[in-house]
Design a protein around this motif. Structure first.
Motif, PDB file in Angstrom:
ATOM      1  N   SER A   2     -21.809 -19.393  28.895  1.00 54.31           N
ATOM      2  CA  SER A   2     -23.154 -18.848  29.064  1.00 54.31           C
ATOM      3  C   SER A   2     -23.499 -18.017  27.841  1.00 54.31           C
ATOM      4  N   ASN A   3     -24.762 -18.075  27.423  1.00 55.58           N
ATOM      5  CA  ASN A   3     -25.160 -17.301  26.245  1.00 55.58           C
ATOM      6  C   ASN A   3     -25.966 -16.063  26.593  1.00 55.58           C
ATOM      7  N   TRP A   9     -25.626 -12.559  29.171  1.00 54.33           N
ATOM      8  CA  TRP A   9     -24.805 -11.805  30.127  1.00 54.33           C
ATOM      9  C   TRP A   9     -25.429 -10.432  30.376  1.00 54.33           C
ATOM     10  N   TRP A  52     -18.041 -18.264  25.923  1.00 54.96           N
ATOM     11  CA  TRP A  52     -19.148 -18.606  25.059  1.00 54.96           C
ATOM     12  C   TRP A  52     -18.909 -19.970  24.396  1.00 54.96           C
ATOM     13  N   GLU A  65     -23.669 -21.150  19.222  1.00 53.85           N
ATOM     14  CA  GLU A  65     -24.795 -20.609  19.977  1.00 53.85           C
ATOM     15  C   GLU A  65     -25.014 -19.143  19.653  1.00 53.85           C
ATOM     16  N   THR A  66     -26.166 -18.632  20.050  1.00 58.95           N
ATOM     17  CA  THR A  66     -26.479 -17.208  19.938  1.00 58.95           C
ATOM     18  C   THR A  66     -26.356 -16.595  21.321  1.00 58.95           C
ATOM     19  N   VAL A  67     -25.569 -15.540  21.436  1.00 62.10           N
ATOM     20  CA  VAL A  67     -25.353 -14.901  22.728  1.00 62.10           C
ATOM     21  C   VAL A  67     -26.110 -13.578  22.789  1.00 62.10           C
ATOM     22  N   THR A  68     -26.543 -13.242  23.995  1.00 61.05           N
ATOM     23  CA  THR A  68     -27.194 -11.965  24.267  1.00 61.05           C
ATOM     24  C   THR A  68     -26.418 -11.278  25.373  1.00 61.05           C
ATOM     25  N   ARG A 115     -26.884  -8.942  20.327  1.00 59.27           N
ATOM     26  CA  ARG A 115     -27.313 -10.320  20.120  1.00 59.27           C
ATOM     27  C   ARG A 115     -26.764 -10.808  18.784  1.00 59.27           C
TER      28      ARG A 115
END
Length: 598
Positions: free
Chosen positions: A49-50, A52, A84, A88-91, A135
């Motif tokens: 998941s990107n 949380w 992750w 990707e870009t995670v927040t 982020r």
């Protein structure tokens, strides 16, 4: 849809909630095995998941009769495993329900400096009642972890695991995949531990050499006179050869995925399956020696980076390091994952088994290590050889600590670091540090110990991993030679419990300045008799271990006692980066620097 761990869930009857159990696999473990985790939360999501939502709060946790109102994420210690996907870009929206500032540092993750999570350097911290959104884009894959960098919250349980799936097919994909998070648990507050260590450096060390151990020492030394001279030499230095760890099993319960040894964490397998174990050392002060009796371990990753597979029976994992190993149990029986503390005062354990609830045999702990003159930087000096030149001029052991300005940093608040005096600049080669109240020893003959598995692991009859065996699966991205060398002495005074670089604490030192794009060599000379896991935030450390362009990339490197070692760094991300020993109480008491890339 974001993953949310913002609810405080009730504790299980086992009283201590874990971040991972047998169900926390990368989509490979059958759902029915999840019941063996004995945890209310902390399962790894089946898909990455990107986004949380993470809530930092306190939960009453009791383990092995030791209770604490512990800071944590999502009501568990360790916190949820974050999964992750590379590229990707995670927040990560981190809200603070504590009554003090908090923070999260993404250990080993390459991020912009303002996302690194160190109050006073990267950002201001997360005040009570507020939310901070991290982020960043993921440029890497592998096994990592996260932890607080505020108010010693890490020592009380604010940490958890990170798994980043590679963007390309993983050559080390297995039938089962588990995180094995090693840690400690105590109900003694961190600041009390520091106060005790400042009062008496061996406060938690009870296993001293005695008259009963003298005959064996005499046999090992070759004569009673040589053994006696060795003891007298240690006495003159006001040090103890049995001082292996500052904090021991006297107060620590060692944990595996949050489980005490008697809780017997279980990970399931079917005979013949390949099982990947992602070891993370999230302890505060403990190095672990890990083995699985009856199973060969194939080391395939170090600090998140693939290495050429190395078959071993055992490995030492320093605080903050990670190792991925593959095992293939073929018999229909239980196997014990055994992680003994370096000082042999306790162990963490779990079980790999074909059925829930099974237990493997727990092996006896190895003999405790005993420091030698090698650990004092005296090369291969034998016990009993003259050490008169090792006298400590200027060391007045009767000096009153209260008269030492700037001595007490036991309550260092990391959030104020940015306000400390940082106008000076570190010298690339300062030379040997002076012997004074902040430095107790200078290694006269430091040696390369990258081919040594570490104290207590030499010649134990098992194949034990050493740094010299780590070889990257592909050449490093930057083939340039370094333009300069930065030499850092790791220094300390055990008697006063003071730690630093080059004989100075953080409060007395300036930053290490690098130019963006610069290629430098860091050389560490360990003048102390202890291991120091050194962590450079934001930048990779390429360990020079004889593998040429196939140097392993690491984020944390163990500097062995009395050793000299080096690694290359490319300053490719600008900003202010923390650089420190990852033994928390060493960092808090001065073994910390700032690296500025501009």
């Amino acid at each position: 849809m974001p993953n949310s761990f913002d609810l405080i869930r009730p504790l299980t009857r086992r009283r201590f909630v874990t971040s991972l159990g047998a169900g926390a696999c990368l989509g490979a473990l059958p759902h029915k095995a999840q019941a063996s985790t004995r945890t209310s939360t902390g399962l790894l999501p089946l898909t990455p998941s990107n986004v949380w939502d993470l809530k930092v709060s306190r939960t009453h946790i009791s383990l092995d009769g030791k209770s604490m109102h512990a800071p944590n994420i999502g009501g568990t210690v360790p916190g949820p495993i974050l999964r992750w996907k590379q590229g990707e870009t995670v927040t990560l929206n981190v809200s603070n329900a504590l009554d003090e500032t908090t923070s999260i540092h993404w250990h080993g993750i390459r991020v912009p400096s303002y996302m690194d999570g160190v109050p006073g350097l990267s950002f201001a911290g997360i005040p009570p009642g507020e939310t901070f959104s991290y982020r960043f884009r993921l440029h890497q894959s592998g096994t990592y972890w996260y932890h607080s960098h505020s108010n010693m919250q890490e020592a009380m349980g604010l940490y958890g695991a990170i798994v980043i799936d590679p963007i390309r097919p993983d050559p080390n994909a297995c039938d089962r995949d588990y995180v094995i998070f090693l840690g400690e648990w105590t109900d003694v507050m961190p600041h009390d531990i520091v106060s005790n260590l400042k009062m008496q450096d061996d406060y938690y060390v009870f296993r001293q050499r005695t008259a009963a151990s003298f005959p064996k020492e005499a046999r090992d030394a070759g004569s009673a006179m040589a053994a006696l001279k060795d003891r007298l030499a240690w006495s003159r230095m006001n040090m103890a050869a049995t001082d292996i760890a500052d904090v021991s099993g006297a107060i620590y319960t060692y944990t595996l995925n949050g489980n005490a040894p008697d809780m017997n964490w279980n990970g399931l397998f079917r005979p013949g399956e390949r099982v990947r174990l992602r070891f993370i050392n999230g302890a505060t002060m403990t190095l672990f020696d890990v083995r699985i009796p009856g199973l060969e371990m194939l080391v395939v990753q170090a600090d998140g980076n693939d290495v050429e597979p190395v078959p071993v029976d055992e490995f030492r994992i320093g605080v903050a390091e990670t190792y991925d190993v593959i095992v293939q149990p073929r018999e229909d029986r239980a196997y014990t994952i055994f992680a003994q503390s370096e000082d042999r005062t306790g162990f963490a354990r779990g079980t790999l088994a074909p059925r829930p609830g099974m237990s493997g045999l727990i092996p006896p702990m190895d003999p405790r290590p005993v420091r030698t003159m090698v650990d004092m930087g005296m090369g291969n000096m034998k016990p009993g050889e003259s050490m008169d030149h090792m006298a400590m001029p200027g060391m007045d052991h009767g000096t009153d600590m209260k008269n030492m300005p700037g001595m007490d940093m036991s309550h260092m608040d990391m959030s104020h670091m940015g306000h400390m005096s940082m106008q000076k600049m570190e010298i690339d080669d300062p030379g040997p540090p002076p012997i004074n109240v902040e430095n107790q020893n200078v290694a006269m003959m430091p040696i390369d110990r990258t081919n040594s598995p570490g104290d207590g692991l030499e010649n134990n009859g098992r194949r034990v991993l050493n740094y010299g065996q780590l070889r990257a699966t592909r050449p490093g991205a930057d083939r340039r030679p370094p333009s300069r060398e930065i030499i850092l002495h790791l220094t300390g005074n055990m008697d006063r419990y003071i730690w630093g670089f080059n004989g100075r604490k953080f409060s007395e030192s300036g930053p290490i300045r690098l130019k963006k794009g610069e290629r430098v060599r860091f050389t560490l000379i360990n003048d102390t008799m202890m291991e120091h896991p050194i962590h450079l935030h934001g930048l990779w450390s390429e360990l020079e271990n004889g593998q040429g362009d196939y140097r392993p990339y690491k984020h944390t490197i163990i500097s062995q006692p009395g050793s000299r070692m080096s690694y290359l760094v490319t300053a490719d991300i600008p900003g202010m980066w923390a650089y420190h020993c990852h033994l928390l109480y060493h960092m808090d008491l001065g073994m910390f620097r700032t690296v500025v890339v501009s």
